[in-house]
Motif scaffolding. Structure first.
Motif, PDB file in Angstrom:
ATOM      1  N   LEU A  21      71.081  -4.822  49.390  1.00  0.00           N
ATOM      2  CA  LEU A  21      70.995  -3.420  49.002  1.00  0.00           C
ATOM      3  C   LEU A  21      72.155  -3.101  48.084  1.00  0.00           C
ATOM      4  N   LEU A  22      71.855  -2.452  46.980  1.00  0.00           N
ATOM      5  CA  LEU A  22      72.880  -1.937  46.088  1.00  0.00           C
ATOM      6  C   LEU A  22      72.962  -0.449  46.379  1.00  0.00           C
ATOM      7  N   VAL A  23      74.075  -0.045  46.952  1.00  0.00           N
ATOM      8  CA  VAL A  23      74.265   1.334  47.402  1.00  0.00           C
ATOM      9  C   VAL A  23      75.202   2.030  46.426  1.00  0.00           C
ATOM     10  N   THR A  24      74.743   3.122  45.832  1.00  0.00           N
ATOM     11  CA  THR A  24      75.595   3.920  44.956  1.00  0.00           C
ATOM     12  C   THR A  24      76.108   5.105  45.753  1.00  0.00           C
ATOM     13  N   LEU A  25      77.440   5.206  45.807  1.00  0.00           N
ATOM     14  CA  LEU A  25      78.086   6.322  46.487  1.00  0.00           C
ATOM     15  C   LEU A  25      78.489   7.364  45.461  1.00  0.00           C
ATOM     16  N   ALA A  26      78.293   8.624  45.782  1.00  0.00           N
ATOM     17  CA  ALA A  26      78.722   9.741  44.939  1.00  0.00           C
ATOM     18  C   ALA A  26      79.879  10.438  45.640  1.00  0.00           C
ATOM     19  N   TYR A  27      80.970  10.635  44.902  1.00  0.00           N
ATOM     20  CA  TYR A  27      82.165  11.277  45.447  1.00  0.00           C
ATOM     21  C   TYR A  27      82.187  12.754  45.069  1.00  0.00           C
ATOM     22  N   PRO A  28      82.833  13.576  45.879  1.00  0.00           N
ATOM     23  CA  PRO A  28      82.885  15.014  45.600  1.00  0.00           C
ATOM     24  C   PRO A  28      83.477  15.358  44.236  1.00  0.00           C
ATOM     25  N   ASN A  29      84.354  14.490  43.707  1.00  0.00           N
ATOM     26  CA  ASN A  29      84.985  14.760  42.415  1.00  0.00           C
ATOM     27  C   ASN A  29      84.112  14.340  41.233  1.00  0.00           C
ATOM     28  N   GLY A  30      82.896  13.880  41.506  1.00  0.00           N
ATOM     29  CA  GLY A  30      81.982  13.467  40.448  1.00  0.00           C
ATOM     30  C   GLY A  30      81.955  11.976  40.199  1.00  0.00           C
ATOM     31  N   GLY A  31      82.860  11.244  40.813  1.00  0.00           N
ATOM     32  CA  GLY A  31      82.896   9.793  40.642  1.00  0.00           C
ATOM     33  C   GLY A  31      81.774   9.114  41.402  1.00  0.00           C
ATOM     34  N   ALA A  32      81.569   7.851  41.076  1.00  0.00           N
ATOM     35  CA  ALA A  32      80.539   7.057  41.744  1.00  0.00           C
ATOM     36  C   ALA A  32      81.023   5.617  41.862  1.00  0.00           C
ATOM     37  N   ALA A  33      80.504   4.918  42.844  1.00  0.00           N
ATOM     38  CA  ALA A  33      80.818   3.505  43.037  1.00  0.00           C
ATOM     39  C   ALA A  33      79.586   2.816  43.585  1.00  0.00           C
ATOM     40  N   GLN A  34      79.437   1.543  43.223  1.00  0.00           N
ATOM     41  CA  GLN A  34      78.305   0.777  43.731  1.00  0.00           C
ATOM     42  C   GLN A  34      78.822  -0.303  44.673  1.00  0.00           C
ATOM     43  N   ILE A  35      78.208  -0.375  45.838  1.00  0.00           N
ATOM     44  CA  ILE A  35      78.577  -1.332  46.874  1.00  0.00           C
ATOM     45  C   ILE A  35      77.370  -2.228  47.125  1.00  0.00           C
ATOM     46  N   THR A  36      77.603  -3.522  47.227  1.00  0.00           N
ATOM     47  CA  THR A  36      76.529  -4.459  47.537  1.00  0.00           C
ATOM     48  C   THR A  36      76.602  -4.828  49.010  1.00  0.00           C
ATOM     49  N   LEU A  37      75.477  -4.677  49.697  1.00  0.00           N
ATOM     50  CA  LEU A  37      75.399  -5.019  51.113  1.00  0.00           C
ATOM     51  C   LEU A  37      74.513  -6.236  51.293  1.00  0.00           C
ATOM     52  N   ASP A  38      75.022  -7.243  52.009  1.00  0.00           N
ATOM     53  CA  ASP A  38      74.185  -8.395  52.322  1.00  0.00           C
ATOM     54  C   ASP A  38      73.108  -7.978  53.322  1.00  0.00           C
ATOM     55  N   GLU A  39      72.226  -8.910  53.647  1.00  0.00           N
ATOM     56  CA  GLU A  39      71.083  -8.587  54.505  1.00  0.00           C
ATOM     57  C   GLU A  39      71.536  -8.063  55.863  1.00  0.00           C
ATOM     58  N   PHE A  40      72.564  -8.664  56.444  1.00  0.00           N
ATOM     59  CA  PHE A  40      73.051  -8.230  57.758  1.00  0.00           C
ATOM     60  C   PHE A  40      73.590  -6.809  57.687  1.00  0.00           C
ATOM     61  N   ALA A  41      74.437  -6.531  56.692  1.00  0.00           N
ATOM     62  CA  ALA A  41      75.016  -5.188  56.545  1.00  0.00           C
ATOM     63  C   ALA A  41      73.926  -4.167  56.238  1.00  0.00           C
ATOM     64  N   ALA A  42      72.958  -4.542  55.407  1.00  0.00           N
ATOM     65  CA  ALA A  42      71.869  -3.624  55.072  1.00  0.00           C
ATOM     66  C   ALA A  42      71.062  -3.266  56.313  1.00  0.00           C
ATOM     67  N   ARG A  43      70.749  -4.266  57.116  1.00  0.00           N
ATOM     68  CA  ARG A  43      69.995  -4.021  58.349  1.00  0.00           C
ATOM     69  C   ARG A  43      70.794  -3.140  59.304  1.00  0.00           C
ATOM     70  N   THR A  44      72.093  -3.413  59.402  1.00  0.00           N
ATOM     71  CA  THR A  44      72.961  -2.600  60.262  1.00  0.00           C
ATOM     72  C   THR A  44      72.982  -1.152  59.792  1.00  0.00           C
ATOM     73  N   LEU A  45      73.114  -0.944  58.484  1.00  0.00           N
ATOM     74  CA  LEU A  45      73.136   0.410  57.933  1.00  0.00           C
ATOM     75  C   LEU A  45      71.834   1.146  58.232  1.00  0.00           C
ATOM     76  N   ILE A  46      70.715   0.495  58.005  1.00  0.00           N
ATOM     77  CA  ILE A  46      69.416   1.118  58.238  1.00  0.00           C
ATOM     78  C   ILE A  46      69.242   1.469  59.719  1.00  0.00           C
TER      79      ILE A  46
END
Length: 84
Positions: A21-46
């Motif tokens: 999963l490629l997760v894009t985070l949006a910050y309150p100041n308008g910034g953004a970051a992309q985080i890559t989650l492997d299958e284990f982390a993605a399943r845990t997040l879901i």
């Protein structure tokens, strides 16, 4: 307290062919970051967010992403390091 939230979710193939999963985070100041989650982390997040689909994660706190990354990393704790 304002915190980053999940803004976008994309699915990609990792180098080993597993889904990530490629997760894009949006910050309150308008910034953004992309985080890559492997299958284990993605399943845990879901599971943690009780999401039925990846898109249902949109709007969730970045703290869930952090916790999923920690859980993914900790599954290797105590294992011997591989020899080079």
């Amino acid at each position: 307290m304002h915190e980053a939230v999940i803004q976008r979710i994309d699915i990609a193939a990792a180098h080993d062919g597993e889904a990530e999963l490629l997760v894009t985070l949006a910050y309150p100041n308008g910034g953004a970051a992309q985080i890559t989650l492997d299958e284990f982390a993605a399943r845990t997040l879901i599971e943690t967010c009780q999401a039925q689909t990846p898109d249902a994660l949109i709007g969730a706190s970045w703290l869930h992403v952090r916790d999923a990354l920690i859980a993914s990393s900790e599954r290797f704790a105590g294992l011997p390091a591989e020899n080079s």
